[in-house]
Design a protein around this motif. Structure first.
Motif, short mmCIF file in Angstrom:
data_model
loop_
_atom_site.label_atom_id
_atom_site.label_comp_id
_atom_site.label_asym_id
_atom_site.label_seq_id
_atom_site.Cartn_x
_atom_site.Cartn_y
_atom_site.Cartn_z
N LYS A 98 0.83 -1.21 0.00
CA LYS A 98 0.00 0.00 0.00
C LYS A 98 0.86 1.25 0.00
O LYS A 98 0.56 2.25 -0.68
CB LYS A 98 -0.92 -0.02 1.22
N LEU A 99 1.98 1.22 0.76
CA LEU A 99 2.82 2.39 0.92
C LEU A 99 3.57 2.73 -0.37
O LEU A 99 3.72 3.90 -0.73
CB LEU A 99 3.83 2.16 2.05
N TYR A 100 4.03 1.70 -1.09
CA TYR A 100 4.84 1.93 -2.29
C TYR A 100 4.10 1.46 -3.55
O TYR A 100 4.73 0.98 -4.50
CB TYR A 100 6.17 1.19 -2.18
N ALA A 101 2.80 1.62 -3.57
CA ALA A 101 2.01 1.17 -4.71
C ALA A 101 2.40 1.88 -6.00
O ALA A 101 2.29 1.31 -7.10
CB ALA A 101 0.53 1.37 -4.43
N ASN A 102 2.89 3.13 -5.90
CA ASN A 102 3.24 3.91 -7.08
C ASN A 102 4.73 3.90 -7.39
O ASN A 102 5.17 4.56 -8.33
CB ASN A 102 2.76 5.36 -6.91
N ASP A 103 5.50 3.20 -6.57
CA ASP A 103 6.95 3.11 -6.78
C ASP A 103 7.31 1.62 -6.88
O ASP A 103 7.64 0.97 -5.88
CB ASP A 103 7.69 3.78 -5.63
N LYS A 104 7.29 1.10 -8.10
CA LYS A 104 7.48 -0.34 -8.29
C LYS A 104 8.87 -0.81 -7.89
O LYS A 104 9.03 -1.88 -7.30
CB LYS A 104 7.21 -0.72 -9.75
N VAL A 105 9.90 0.02 -8.18
CA VAL A 105 11.26 -0.37 -7.85
C VAL A 105 11.45 -0.45 -6.34
O VAL A 105 12.00 -1.43 -5.80
CB VAL A 105 12.27 0.61 -8.48
N ARG A 106 10.97 0.57 -5.63
CA ARG A 106 11.10 0.58 -4.17
C ARG A 106 10.28 -0.56 -3.55
O ARG A 106 10.70 -1.18 -2.55
CB ARG A 106 10.63 1.93 -3.62
N LEU A 107 9.13 -0.82 -4.15
CA LEU A 107 8.27 -1.91 -3.65
C LEU A 107 9.01 -3.24 -3.72
O LEU A 107 9.01 -4.02 -2.76
CB LEU A 107 6.98 -1.97 -4.46
N GLN A 108 9.65 -3.51 -4.85
CA GLN A 108 10.38 -4.76 -4.99
C GLN A 108 11.53 -4.85 -4.00
O GLN A 108 11.80 -5.91 -3.42
CB GLN A 108 10.92 -4.89 -6.42
N MET A 109 12.24 -3.74 -3.79
CA MET A 109 13.36 -3.73 -2.84
C MET A 109 12.89 -4.02 -1.43
O MET A 109 13.49 -4.82 -0.70
CB MET A 109 14.09 -2.38 -2.90
#
Length: 542
Positions: A393-404
């Motif tokens: 939910k927090l990084y829904a718009n930042d795919k790279v950060r979400l994966q990390m």
């Protein structure tokens, strides 16, 4: 195989949820359509490259050959410790397998190969410059041939000899040796004329179709240039096939039995075709010239017996390549040792049902460490779900950060989304390998276990499939527990709802499968239930 798929907290479910959360919307059918087109195109190209050329359509001469009656030709009997067969001139038919009953009643008639009307195996010579015996020829002599026992004499084999002389004075002598399931036919031709005569040996098998068995290659079988090929009954009914080979054999294979003819001559032309309501597999070798006052020798070996690996391996020394005619499928490297282990266990317990149960337990014990690790991983995945959802939910718009962040979370909990799928991936080839092993095992035929009279056939009362479905549901319930997901649109919740239908789906699928395979799956489920209980108890005590 499915116990890790139907767990809402499994690595597969988590991976599926993460993929859905991060993936861009795609067409539902776009990817499937491209893969489907690629598969069809590849299949078409391969079939064009490997498909044999069409043979000429059956002629009136072909029909006359298979319809020629030999009832006026005296019938003789040949036998060994494994078979009893009739010989009429050049033809062999009604091959009874003395070790195999036709039904589950051991006192019933023996299994018969080439036992229907106008079914036969014919071995002969096509002559140029003289007359050779044909299917209707009555030979002058037919008698058992007794020989002095020597160091090279097979005391288990039985020998027969028959002779015939044509109007040109050419003498044909046929020696028949019957050893187990092998019949060796040796034709000696003494050319008493003043001219060269050529002879082309041939072998022809004519028979009706057999019921197809799902998952087992049946129909015509050939070995051409050291490659075993199958042509099923349906293809033969629509198309004729012809092969050129330097050596090999040709014949027909049923689920449990096969009849093979191997001419010991080079440069053969093999044909497979249907004529009226019969199927014909024949092979003709290149002509061999016999000089005046010389003798030509032509040998053909016939195998008529079970498709059992031990038997075929023994026949391999006489008919090269016949050991490869037993179709174990893609996972042959699992199927062969599984069948070997099953036969070893049966030799101790004297019941294939009990042997399947023991084999299942042994396989599950071997996979115990892997299954335990997978279950522990699924527990960790369950514990990290709240944090995983927060990150999504927090990084829904930042795919790279979400994966990390997700990778860091997995690293912290020392797990991975796919860790729960490894046991499933291992069980898939084992399942299909055992399926093939049970289908091709002639020893499984008519094998009794409790109320089941044939472990190679479906359970007539559907008791095992229902028990299998019930144990699958119980195993699923123990793994998922009473956990509920209030988000009805959550991918994991949708996966969980879909997986709840698996016990019903598998019950229907397994209802018509071999009872031995359903027994394996049921015992595997019961073992999984006990294993889940033990692992849960040990984890709770820590």
């Amino acid at each position: 195989m499915v116990k890790f798929l139907d767990n809402n907290n499994s690595g597969f479910a988590a991976w599926n949820a993460n993929r859905n959360a991060t993936a861009k919307p795609k067409s539902k059918f776009g990817g499937f359509l491209w893969w489907f087109i690629l598969f069809i195109g590849s299949w078409w190209l391969i079939s064009m490259w490997t498909s044999p050329k069409n043979a000429p359509a059956p002629t009136d001469a072909d029909v006359a050959i298979i319809s020629a009656t030999t009832t006026d030709t005296p019938a003789r009997e040949i036998s060994s410790d494994k078979i009893v067969a009739n010989v009429r001139g050049l033809r062999i038919s009604n091959v009874a397998l003395t070790d195999f009953a036709a039904t589950s009643d051991v006192e019933s008639e023996r299994v018969k190969l080439l036992g229907a009307e106008n079914d036969f195996l014919e071995v002969g010579l096509n002559a140029t410059g003289t007359t050779a015996p044909d299917a209707k020829t009555s030979w002058f002599d037919f008698f058992p041939l007794y020989v002095d026992a020597g160091p090279d004499t097979n005391l288990n084999a039985r020998y027969y000899e028959m002779t015939w002389r044509n109007s040109d004075g050419v003498v044909f002598t046929r020696d028949i040796t019957v050893d187990g399931y092998l019949v060796t036919i040796t034709d000696s031709v003494q050319n008493n004329t003043a001219r060269d005569i050529s002879f082309a040996p041939y072998a022809r098998i004519v028979r009706g179709p057999a019921p197809s068995s799902a998952g087992v290659a049946t129909g015509a079988v050939t070995n051409t240039n050291s490659r075993v090929r199958y042509v099923d009954w349906g293809k033969m009914a629509k198309k004729s096939y012809v092969y050129s080979t330097t050596n090999g054999f040709i014949g027909f294979a049923d689920q449990y039995w096969q009849t093979i003819a191997n001419i010991k001559s080079p440069d053969q032309t093999m044909r497979v075709k249907s004529i009226a309501d019969k199927y014909v597999a024949d092979s003709t070798a290149a002509p061999i010239v016999v000089k005046p006052n010389d003798t030509g020798v032509f040998t053909t070996t016939v195998f008529a017996g079970p498709r059992e690996q031990r038997v075929l391996d023994t026949a391999e020394t006489t008919i090269p390549g016949i050991g490869e005619t037993l179709d174990y499928g893609w996972f042959w490297f699992f199927a062969r040792p599984l069948l070997w282990a099953l036969n070893i266990l049966n030799s101790f317990v004297m019941n294939y049902g009990v042997a399947i149960i023991l084999l299942t337990i042994l396989l599950r014990l071997l996979m115990w460490p892997l299954t335990r690790k997978s279950y522990v991983s699924s527990i960790k995945m369950q514990q990290m779900q709240p944090e995983l959802k927060r990150i999504q939910k927090l990084y829904a718009n930042d795919k790279v950060r979400l994966q990390m962040e997700m990778m860091n979370l997995y690293r912290t909990h020392k797990t991975s989304p796919m860790s729960g799928c490894l046991p499933m991936l291992i069980q898939i080839p084992i399942f299909f390998a055992l399926y093939k092993a049970l289908l091709v095992s002639v020893n499984m035929r008519n094998a009794h276990f409790l109320w089941i009279s044939d472990l190679a056939a479906m359970d007539p009362y559907f008791i095992l499939p229902i028990l299998m479905g019930a144990t699958m549901w119980l195993q699923q319930y123990l793994q998922t527990g009473r956990t509920k997901n209030t988000d009805g649109n959550d991918a994991m919740a949708q996966t969980g709802r879909m997986m709840k239908w698996l016990p019903i789906i598998f019950t229907i699928m397994f209802a018509w499968m071999p009872a031995g395979l359903v027994l394996y799956w049921t015992v595997s489920n019961i073992f999984g239930i006990v294993q889940t209980y033990i692992i849960k108890r040990r984890l709770n005590t820590k």
